[in-house]
Scaffold this motif. Structure first.
Motif, short mmCIF file in Angstrom:
data_model
loop_
_atom_site.label_atom_id
_atom_site.label_comp_id
_atom_site.label_asym_id
_atom_site.label_seq_id
_atom_site.Cartn_x
_atom_site.Cartn_y
_atom_site.Cartn_z
N LEU A 135 -0.91 -6.00 -0.37
CA LEU A 135 -2.13 -6.18 -1.15
C LEU A 135 -1.87 -7.13 -2.30
CD1 LEU A 135 -3.24 -2.44 -1.39
CD2 LEU A 135 -3.96 -4.13 0.27
N LEU B 63 0.83 -1.20 0.00
CA LEU B 63 0.00 0.00 0.00
C LEU B 63 0.86 1.25 0.00
CD1 LEU B 63 -2.72 1.46 0.29
CD2 LEU B 63 -2.53 1.16 2.76
N ALA C 120 -6.54 3.81 1.68
CA ALA C 120 -5.66 3.96 2.84
C ALA C 120 -6.46 4.12 4.12
CB ALA C 120 -4.74 5.18 2.63
N HIS D 257 1.05 -2.49 9.33
CA HIS D 257 1.83 -1.81 8.29
C HIS D 257 3.21 -2.46 8.17
CE1 HIS D 257 -1.02 1.41 7.58
NE2 HIS D 257 -1.18 1.52 8.89
N CYS E 259 -6.47 -7.91 1.07
CA CYS E 259 -5.56 -7.63 2.18
C CYS E 259 -5.95 -8.55 3.33
CB CYS E 259 -5.63 -6.17 2.61
SG CYS E 259 -4.49 -5.73 3.94
#
Length: 302
Positions: free
Chosen positions: A103, A43, A91, A99, A118
């Motif tokens: 994806l 991402l 987002a 994080h 995801c």
């Protein structure tokens, strides 16, 4: 106008808007190669493109002067023209994920839609206008769950096993907004869908108990939790009214299933029209009913 002349005009437009040299501008205008299904990316890489790449000219983005649509950029990460707003909404939708979010591209139709995965979540990205939409978590399904946080559509909800339905009942009940009036928790449509799916696989009792204990409160804990006799009494009445209502929903669904089936799934004997809520509606007796899979234990209180 030939494609080369269109491209040159688009590059000149980028030069004028950004002050870049022709070679730099041509890299922004060159259409990216479409990514294959199963392509994996971060991402953060898509966000970096969103923050740094200039808008694609209308001729390259597939728009026109009469219906310009949102501003898009040519994403080399995704392999298509993507609206800036769509990336920002994505987002936001994944803000609580670990994080850097990884994806996977499930499918891509340039200028229309991309579906990314995801973890277990499937999200449709609108490439024609802007926005994202949570999809059913079954691969290939384009249907949105009727009520979030149900994670599958109604059709696939009926294909879930008992463990999944119990866990989903708890998750949905946790997500309900609680307030001082417990009657607001009665009659929620999510509970009806869960009950109807539970009846079909014979786990009605477990799913309803998970819903009531989580959405309202376990009956043996109401007094301690509320500490007020009037509020505790109101909560008990709401729990019992909701239990009776869900019993009616379940009985109606069970009788419908028995009528459609006609005969027992195990021995082919004719199913009598009555149903007691405790047995499986598609079997004629407990002897014919297969043993259910073990269900998850109730959560441990803090």
């Amino acid at each position: 106008m030939t494609r080369d002349r269109k491209r040159k005009r688009a590059i000149r437009a980028v030069q004028e808007s950004t002050g870049q040299r022709y070679t730099q501008a041509s890299k922004c205008v060159s259409p990216p190669e479409p990514r294959p299904d199963g392509w994996t990316f971060r991402l953060s890489d898509l966000l970096h493109e969103c923050a740094t790449l200039p808008p694609a000219p209308a001729a390259e983005a597939g728009t026109n002067h009469y219906d310009p649509g949102p501003e898009v950029f040519q994403s080399h990460v995704l392999g298509a023209a993507v609206p800036y707003a769509t990336v920002l909404e994505l987002a936001g939708a994944l803000a609580k994920e670990a994080h850097p979010a990884q994806l996977t591209l499930e499918s891509l139709t340039p200028c229309e839609q991309a579906v990314v995965v995801c973890g277990e979540r499937r999200i449709a990205l609108d490439l024609n206008w802007s926005g994202v939409e949570e999809l059913c978590r079954r691969a290939g399904c384009d249907t949105r769950p009727y009520y979030l946080p149900l994670v599958v559509c109604n059709e696939h909800l009926r294909q879930c096993d008992g463990r999944s339905l119990v866990l989903m009942a708890r998750e949905c009940a946790y997500a309900v907004e609680h307030d001082e009036n417990p009657t607001r928790l009665e009659g929620l449509p999510e509970s009806d869908l869960l009950v109807q799916a539970a009846v079909e696989i014979g786990v009605y009792t477990e799913v309803v108990q998970a819903w009531l204990d989580t959405c309202f409160a376990p009956l043996n804990e109401i007094d301690d939790m509320l500490g007020d006799e009037d509020r505790a009494l109101a909560m008990r009445h709401s729990v019992e009214r909701e239990r009776l209502r869900l019993d009616r929903v379940a009985r109606k669904e069970g009788l419908r299933l028995r009528k459609e089936a006609g005969t027992c799934k195990d021995c082919d004997h004719e199913l009598h029209p009555g149903w007691d809520l405790l047995s499986h509606p598609l079997y004629c007796s407990r002897a014919c009913t297969p043993l259910p899979a073990p269900l998850p234990p109730p959560p441990v209180p803090f």
